[in-house]
Design a protein around this motif. Structure first.
Motif, mmCIF file in Angstrom:
data_model
loop_
_atom_site.group_PDB
_atom_site.id
_atom_site.type_symbol
_atom_site.label_atom_id
_atom_site.label_comp_id
_atom_site.label_asym_id
_atom_site.label_seq_id
_atom_site.Cartn_x
_atom_site.Cartn_y
_atom_site.Cartn_z
ATOM 1 N N ALA B 66 0.821 -1.207 0.000
ATOM 2 C CA ALA B 66 0.000 0.000 0.000
ATOM 3 C C ALA B 66 0.854 1.255 0.000
ATOM 4 O O ALA B 66 0.456 2.287 -0.547
ATOM 5 C CB ALA B 66 -0.919 -0.013 1.218
ATOM 6 N N ASN B 67 2.040 1.174 0.630
ATOM 7 C CA ASN B 67 2.933 2.338 0.652
ATOM 8 C C ASN B 67 3.770 2.459 -0.618
ATOM 9 O O ASN B 67 4.568 3.376 -0.747
ATOM 10 C CB ASN B 67 3.876 2.261 1.863
ATOM 11 C CG ASN B 67 3.117 2.484 3.148
ATOM 12 O OD1 ASN B 67 2.103 3.171 3.162
ATOM 13 N ND2 ASN B 67 3.588 1.893 4.218
ATOM 14 N N TRP B 153 -9.558 -11.473 16.317
ATOM 15 C CA TRP B 153 -10.528 -10.644 15.584
ATOM 16 C C TRP B 153 -9.882 -9.371 15.067
ATOM 17 O O TRP B 153 -10.079 -8.966 13.922
ATOM 18 C CB TRP B 153 -11.710 -10.321 16.511
ATOM 19 C CG TRP B 153 -12.637 -9.314 15.940
ATOM 20 C CD1 TRP B 153 -13.592 -9.507 14.999
ATOM 21 C CD2 TRP B 153 -12.682 -7.924 16.274
ATOM 22 N NE1 TRP B 153 -14.220 -8.336 14.720
ATOM 23 C CE2 TRP B 153 -13.682 -7.351 15.483
ATOM 24 C CE3 TRP B 153 -11.972 -7.108 17.158
ATOM 25 C CZ2 TRP B 153 -14.002 -5.993 15.559
ATOM 26 C CZ3 TRP B 153 -12.283 -5.774 17.239
ATOM 27 C CH2 TRP B 153 -13.285 -5.215 16.443
ATOM 28 N N ALA B 154 -9.059 -8.732 15.923
ATOM 29 C CA ALA B 154 -8.438 -7.470 15.547
ATOM 30 C C ALA B 154 -7.485 -7.669 14.365
ATOM 31 O O ALA B 154 -7.559 -6.947 13.364
ATOM 32 C CB ALA B 154 -7.687 -6.901 16.751
ATOM 33 N N SER B 157 -9.453 -8.616 11.132
ATOM 34 C CA SER B 157 -10.190 -7.534 10.488
ATOM 35 C C SER B 157 -9.236 -6.542 9.826
ATOM 36 O O SER B 157 -9.527 -6.032 8.733
ATOM 37 C CB SER B 157 -11.109 -6.837 11.489
ATOM 38 O OG SER B 157 -10.415 -6.507 12.645
ATOM 39 N N LEU B 158 -8.080 -6.314 10.461
ATOM 40 C CA LEU B 158 -7.084 -5.422 9.836
ATOM 41 C C LEU B 158 -6.543 -6.027 8.543
ATOM 42 O O LEU B 158 -6.424 -5.340 7.524
ATOM 43 C CB LEU B 158 -5.934 -5.181 10.808
ATOM 44 C CG LEU B 158 -5.960 -3.888 11.619
ATOM 45 C CD1 LEU B 158 -4.716 -3.790 12.455
ATOM 46 C CD2 LEU B 158 -6.065 -2.684 10.699
ATOM 47 N N TYR B 161 -9.083 -5.774 5.862
ATOM 48 C CA TYR B 161 -9.175 -4.405 5.350
ATOM 49 C C TYR B 161 -8.058 -4.119 4.365
ATOM 50 O O TYR B 161 -8.293 -3.613 3.266
ATOM 51 C CB TYR B 161 -9.114 -3.426 6.528
ATOM 52 C CG TYR B 161 -9.125 -1.984 6.106
ATOM 53 C CD1 TYR B 161 -10.318 -1.320 5.903
ATOM 54 C CD2 TYR B 161 -7.932 -1.290 5.909
ATOM 55 C CE1 TYR B 161 -10.333 -0.003 5.509
ATOM 56 C CE2 TYR B 161 -7.930 0.018 5.508
ATOM 57 C CZ TYR B 161 -9.141 0.670 5.315
ATOM 58 O OH TYR B 161 -9.151 1.954 4.915
ATOM 59 N N TYR B 162 -6.813 -4.466 4.736
ATOM 60 C CA TYR B 162 -5.665 -4.198 3.854
ATOM 61 C C TYR B 162 -5.772 -4.985 2.565
ATOM 62 O O TYR B 162 -5.454 -4.488 1.481
ATOM 63 C CB TYR B 162 -4.356 -4.530 4.573
ATOM 64 C CG TYR B 162 -3.860 -3.441 5.464
ATOM 65 C CD1 TYR B 162 -3.330 -2.274 4.920
ATOM 66 C CD2 TYR B 162 -3.892 -3.558 6.845
ATOM 67 C CE1 TYR B 162 -2.865 -1.255 5.732
ATOM 68 C CE2 TYR B 162 -3.429 -2.551 7.664
ATOM 69 C CZ TYR B 162 -2.913 -1.399 7.094
ATOM 70 O OH TYR B 162 -2.457 -0.401 7.890
ATOM 71 N N ASN B 165 -8.384 -3.481 0.308
ATOM 72 C CA ASN B 165 -7.889 -2.247 -0.266
ATOM 73 C C ASN B 165 -6.902 -2.527 -1.388
ATOM 74 O O ASN B 165 -6.930 -1.875 -2.428
ATOM 75 C CB ASN B 165 -7.205 -1.409 0.825
ATOM 76 C CG ASN B 165 -8.036 -0.205 1.172
ATOM 77 O OD1 ASN B 165 -8.626 0.413 0.295
ATOM 78 N ND2 ASN B 165 -8.098 0.111 2.442
#
Lengths: 175, 169
Positions: B66-67, B153-154, B157-158, B161-162, B165
């Motif tokens: 992403a970067n 879960w955290a 979900s991250l 999301y990535y 995207n």
């Protein structure tokens, strides 16, 4: 690319919530376990003279979290100025009563048989001996009942004085 | 090499567990719920090990993508368990999305075990008039398992999301 602000903030909030839930659960469980071991001394909430039974009915409440076993009671009768009865002492009478935590019961302290009904000014001092389950000590509760009406039998709240004293030996309580 | 490393980690964990229980011996005699809490937390952390670490690797690679930093497929395969020769000619992003899908089965198993534990605790809690002793222990086990479940879960979900995207879904 935009940062996952919403997901990160959601993770933070849920993490705080889960920390709060687990922490408060541990604290609550630990505190409840500690409280459940606390013995409470019985409280006299009412005492009346019942002329039909010729006895004093003592209402007792257990504010603690440990059952109370009542062993015996003894009575000291001090005559007032309106009676012909002589003072007497009743040797301990066995009681087989258990008062569960947070509950209330009535104990019947029978006076000496074939004596006159209580008159005004008569004072009856009842000594109730009790123990807790799992504790070796013996405790006693001294309740003083004073007849405040001319003739007995009426439901009257008496002047109450209550003291709890701790005795180390059985002999001391039987004196 | 990996087998030796795994054995060392398991031995260290067992020693840590034993030390924890020895240190908390006095407290666990009067408060055994603490032992149940710690045991449940450790067991669920062991079950969630792959989920947490592999999702963390996936998040790291995807945030590099992403970067705009270049990464090679070899780097991704090096961090991955399985059969590296299958992925010849794959792009790093496709390997990562495949990787994310392979650990889904662990995630469902993990959540199912937690749901089973929760169900047992609720049954023990609400079927009897007087709360039985086992209900308290099951509830404590659920509370201990909540912490690894939160981490799983955290991270999941991250990572989702990535990945969404990066794939522009």
């Amino acid at each position: 690319m935009q940062r996952p602000v919403f997901i990160l903030s959601m993770i933070t909030v849920v993490g705080l919530l889960i920390g709060y839930i687990t922490g408060s659960f541990i604290t609550r469980t630990y505190t409840l376990k500690r409280i459940a071991e606390v013995p409470g001394s019985p409280i006299v909430i009412s005492s009346i003279y019942d002329s039909a039974q010729h006895a004093i009915l003592v209402g007792l409440h257990n504010p603690g979290f440990v059952p109370i076993n009542f062993i015996n009671y003894s009575i000291v009768f001090t005559p007032g100025e309106y009676t012909n009865e002589a003072g007497y002492f009743l040797a301990p009478v066995a009681l087989n009563a258990t008062l569960q935590p947070q509950e209330t019961m009535i104990l019947t302290l029978s006076l000496k048989e074939h004596t006159q009904a209580l008159a005004m000014g008569d004072v009856v001092t009842g000594t109730i001996v009790y123990t807790y389950e799992g504790l070796p000590e013996i405790y006693q509760l001294i309740h003083t009942f004073e007849q405040t009406t001319l003739t007995g039998g009426e439901t009257q709240a008496s002047k109450r004085r209550q003291t709890t004293a701790r005795s180390d030996t059985i002999q001391q309580t039987n004196n | 090499m990996l087998a030796i490393f795994t054995i060392v980690v398991v031995v260290l964990l067992v020693v840590l567990l034993a030390l924890v229980f020895l240190n908390f011996t006095f407290l666990t005699v009067t408060f055994p719920e603490l032992a149940v809490f710690l045991a449940s937390m450790l067991i669920f952390f062991l079950l969630s090990r792959r989920l947490i670490f592999e999702n963390a690797f996936i998040i790291g690679f995807l945030s590099k993508i992403a970067n705009g930093e270049p990464i090679e497929a070899k780097q991704v395969i090096g961090k991955m368990r399985g059969h590296p020769d299958v992925f010849s000619g794959w792009t790093p992003l496709s390997i990562l999305s495949y990787w994310k899908n392979t650990i889904d089965v662990y995630r469902y198993t993990f959540y199912s075990l937690f749901a089973l534990l929760l169900l047992l605790a609720l049954i023990a809690r609400f079927t009897a008039l007087q709360t039985p002793l086992i209900a308290v222990f099951l509830e404590t086990a659920v509370m201990g398992a909540l912490i690894p479940v939160y981490f799983v879960w955290a991270y999941d979900s991250l990572a989702s999301y990535y990945l969404n995207n990066a794939l522009e879904l």
